[in-house]
Every structure is written in structure tokens, then in C-alpha cells.
Design a protein around this motif. Structure first.
Motif, PDB file in Angstrom:
ATOM      1  N   ALA A  33     -21.075 -60.190 -13.012  1.00 32.58           N
ATOM      2  CA  ALA A  33     -21.400 -60.427 -11.597  1.00 32.58           C
ATOM      3  C   ALA A  33     -22.906 -60.560 -11.377  1.00 32.58           C
ATOM      4  O   ALA A  33     -23.350 -61.340 -10.523  1.00 32.58           O
ATOM      5  CB  ALA A  33     -20.833 -59.295 -10.743  1.00 32.58           C
ATOM      6  N   GLU A  34     -23.672 -59.828 -12.163  1.00 36.19           N
ATOM      7  CA  GLU A  34     -25.136 -59.885 -12.009  1.00 36.19           C
ATOM      8  C   GLU A  34     -25.653 -61.294 -12.361  1.00 36.19           C
ATOM      9  O   GLU A  34     -26.458 -61.879 -11.645  1.00 36.19           O
ATOM     10  CB  GLU A  34     -25.760 -58.865 -12.941  1.00 36.19           C
ATOM     11  CG  GLU A  34     -27.001 -58.184 -12.367  1.00 36.19           C
ATOM     12  CD  GLU A  34     -27.400 -57.014 -13.243  1.00 36.19           C
ATOM     13  OE1 GLU A  34     -28.337 -57.183 -14.027  1.00 36.19           O
ATOM     14  OE2 GLU A  34     -26.737 -55.961 -13.151  1.00 36.19           O
ATOM     15  N   CYS A  36     -23.869 -64.041 -12.362  1.00 38.01           N
ATOM     16  CA  CYS A  36     -23.338 -64.992 -11.373  1.00 38.01           C
ATOM     17  C   CYS A  36     -24.211 -64.998 -10.122  1.00 38.01           C
ATOM     18  O   CYS A  36     -24.466 -66.059  -9.547  1.00 38.01           O
ATOM     19  CB  CYS A  36     -21.904 -64.641 -11.004  1.00 38.01           C
ATOM     20  SG  CYS A  36     -20.728 -64.942 -12.332  1.00 38.01           S
ATOM     21  N   ALA A  37     -24.678 -63.830  -9.705  1.00 37.79           N
ATOM     22  CA  ALA A  37     -25.511 -63.751  -8.499  1.00 37.79           C
ATOM     23  C   ALA A  37     -26.795 -64.555  -8.681  1.00 37.79           C
ATOM     24  O   ALA A  37     -27.326 -65.114  -7.726  1.00 37.79           O
ATOM     25  CB  ALA A  37     -25.816 -62.298  -8.166  1.00 37.79           C
ATOM     26  N   LYS A  42     -23.924 -72.761  -9.962  1.00 34.97           N
ATOM     27  CA  LYS A  42     -22.518 -72.335  -9.917  1.00 34.97           C
ATOM     28  C   LYS A  42     -21.521 -73.480 -10.203  1.00 34.97           C
ATOM     29  O   LYS A  42     -20.639 -73.786  -9.396  1.00 34.97           O
ATOM     30  CB  LYS A  42     -22.211 -71.670  -8.577  1.00 34.97           C
ATOM     31  CG  LYS A  42     -23.070 -70.409  -8.336  1.00 34.97           C
ATOM     32  CD  LYS A  42     -22.730 -69.727  -7.073  1.00 34.97           C
ATOM     33  CE  LYS A  42     -23.482 -68.426  -6.819  1.00 34.97           C
ATOM     34  NZ  LYS A  42     -24.811 -68.240  -7.336  1.00 34.97           N
ATOM     35  N   GLU A  55     -16.939 -69.771  -4.132  1.00 37.75           N
ATOM     36  CA  GLU A  55     -18.162 -69.109  -3.684  1.00 37.75           C
ATOM     37  C   GLU A  55     -17.958 -68.622  -2.260  1.00 37.75           C
ATOM     38  O   GLU A  55     -17.497 -69.368  -1.396  1.00 37.75           O
ATOM     39  CB  GLU A  55     -19.347 -70.081  -3.746  1.00 37.75           C
ATOM     40  CG  GLU A  55     -20.656 -69.379  -3.454  1.00 37.75           C
ATOM     41  CD  GLU A  55     -21.861 -70.285  -3.668  1.00 37.75           C
ATOM     42  OE1 GLU A  55     -21.686 -71.475  -3.971  1.00 37.75           O
ATOM     43  OE2 GLU A  55     -22.977 -69.762  -3.511  1.00 37.75           O
ATOM     44  N   SER A  59     -21.570 -64.974  -3.332  1.00 42.03           N
ATOM     45  CA  SER A  59     -20.912 -64.326  -4.482  1.00 42.03           C
ATOM     46  C   SER A  59     -19.766 -65.205  -4.977  1.00 42.03           C
ATOM     47  O   SER A  59     -19.273 -66.065  -4.259  1.00 42.03           O
ATOM     48  CB  SER A  59     -20.333 -62.964  -4.081  1.00 42.03           C
ATOM     49  OG  SER A  59     -21.340 -62.132  -3.618  1.00 42.03           O
TER      50      SER A  59
END
Ligand code: SF4
Ligand code: SF4
Length: 98
Positions: A33-34, A36-37, A42, A55, A59
Motif C-alpha cells: 500500500a505504501e 501504491c500511494a 497507477k 482508484e 488509494s
């Protein structure tokens, strides 16, 4: 469906509707998740043919249940944020061609 010069034209959506899933309770894809942020583009949200990546508010909301096991997300992810494995034997998508 339509027919052209003796060939039957079938839409991808119609083909996918023939398939079935026996969902593995253990997710076969896990995201960082880190990473991806911090991902600027994306691409997973545009390239996954099953629409597993969405999205929302900056997030990524990910659901593995409808995964087609094509591996595209693993290839296009620029951050190496995806831990990818196949579902356990016999689980996941079962493709049907007829
Ligand atoms: S492309 Fe990779 S890092 Fe970027 S949002 Fe998708 S999974 Fe996360
Ligand atoms: S393997 Fe393919 S279908 Fe599954 S989540 Fe990745 S891109 Fe989507």
C-alpha cells in the motif's frame, strides 16, 4: 455475437461470462500500500482486464476475486509493489471455451 465470412465473432465479455471462479480464500495477489500511494501513474487501474484495481481518493482498492490470472498487473506495475502468485491448485478462474 455476429458472423463474418463463416467466422463467428464473439465479444470478450461474452466469453468471460462462460467462465467460473472457485475463489481461493487466501488472496494470491498482495499489494504494498505504501508503494501504491507513491505510484504516479497507477497503470493497474487501466490495464487490468478484470477491473480488479480501482482508484478511490488517491488509494487503490483491490479485489482479487475476479482475477483472470493474466499477470498483466505484475508486468505493468512500475513500483514492484505486487506480490503475485497463482491460487492454490484447482482454485481461481476456470476458463470455458464452449
Ligand atoms: S501500478 Fe503498482 S504501485 Fe502503481 S498503484 Fe498499481 S499496484 Fe500500486
Ligand atoms: S493478473 Fe490480470 S486479471 Fe488478475 S489482477 Fe492482475 S491484471 Fe487483473
Amino acid at each position: 455475437m455476429s458472423e463474418t465470412a463463416g467466422l463467428q465473432r464473439i465479444r470478450v465479455e461474452d466469453l468471460l461470462q462462460r467462465d467460473s471462479w472457485d475463489v481461493d480464500p487466501r488472496p494470491h495477489i498482495r499489494l504494498n500500500a505504501e508503494k501504491c500511494a507513491g505510484c504516479p501513474t497507477k497503470p493497474c487501474t487501466r490495464m487490468c482486464p478484470a477491473g480488479c484495481y480501482v482508484e478511490a481518493g488517491g488509494s487503490i482498492v483491490f479485489s482479487y476475486e475476479g482475477c483472470l490470472e493474466c499477470g498483466t498487473c505484475r508486468v505493468v506495475c512500475p513500483m514492484e509493489a505486487i506480490e503475485w502468485d497463482y491460487p492454490v491448485s484447482g482454485r481461481g478462474i476456470q476458463y470455458r471455451t464452449a
